[in-house]
Design an enzyme around this catalytic site. Structure first.
Site, PDB file in Angstrom:
ATOM      1  N   GLU A  49       0.745  -1.177   0.144  1.00  0.00           N
ATOM      2  CA  GLU A  49      -0.050   0.080  -0.090  1.00  0.00           C
ATOM      3  C   GLU A  49       0.995   1.330   0.114  1.00  0.00           C
ATOM      4  OE1 GLU A  49      -1.873  -2.708   3.087  1.00  0.00           O
ATOM      5  OE2 GLU A  49      -0.089  -2.361   2.264  1.00  0.00           O
ATOM      6  N   CYS A  77      -2.605  -2.657   7.575  1.00  0.00           N
ATOM      7  CA  CYS A  77      -2.113  -2.608   8.862  1.00  0.00           C
ATOM      8  C   CYS A  77      -2.405  -1.287   9.510  1.00  0.00           C
ATOM      9  CB  CYS A  77      -0.478  -3.103   9.076  1.00  0.00           C
ATOM     10  SG  CYS A  77       0.605  -1.725   8.317  1.00  0.00           S
ATOM     11  N   CYS A  80      -0.395   1.496   7.229  1.00  0.00           N
ATOM     12  CA  CYS A  80      -0.838   1.695   5.874  1.00  0.00           C
ATOM     13  C   CYS A  80      -2.273   2.171   6.213  1.00  0.00           C
ATOM     14  CB  CYS A  80      -1.121   0.263   5.231  1.00  0.00           C
ATOM     15  SG  CYS A  80       0.597  -0.285   4.677  1.00  0.00           S
TER      16      CYS A  80
END
Length: 144
Positions: A49, A77, A80
């Site tokens: 990402e 996560c 990100c």
């Protein structure tokens, strides 16, 4: 999501955790694509990402991508998710959930915090089976 899965497969073939991301612009065309490169680049922030956001922002000449969509094979996560918020991504589509390290529906739930300045529309489970199979196979092969 098919293009993000291709990026995930490529990442896995490089020995990276198989996660792929694609950013689609206003016109529906892919403007950036990436797979994980944390090991290759010795960079803990080189998640799919983040790399896709960097490329899309460079192409747009802006740190913000309103109206753009991000497709990623695994629930982002917290790092990100925060970057997705900062980039003002309009819609986030992700495949497999990540109860251990996710930051959207699990764990930190970044977009639900009052400190979050922008929360994209979130659509989960897109291509989840294929993404989960890719991840499970990768880790099964590693454990041997």
């Amino acid at each position: 999501m098919a293009a993000a899965l291709e990026e995930a497969q490529a990442a896995g073939s490089r020995g990276e955790v198989p996660v792929g991301a694609v950013i689609v612009g206003h016109d529906g065309r892919i403007v950036a694509r990436a797979g994980n490169r944390t090991r290759e680049l010795n960079d803990p922030t080189a998640h799919a990402e983040i790399l896709a956001l960097r490329a899309a922002c460079a192409a747009a000449g802006s740190e913000r991508l309103p109206g753009h969509d991000l497709y990623v094979t695994l629930e982002p996560c917290p790092m990100c998710a925060a970057a997705i918020s900062f980039a003002r991504i309009g819609r986030l589509y992700y495949g497999a959930e990540d109860p251990k390290s996710g930051g959207v529906a699990h764990g930190a739930r970044v977009f639900s915090h009052p400190q979050c300045h922008h929360a994209p529309e979130v659509y989960d489970g897109i291509g989840a089976g294929a993404a989960a199979d890719l991840l499970a196979g990768f880790f099964r092969d590693r454990r041997g």
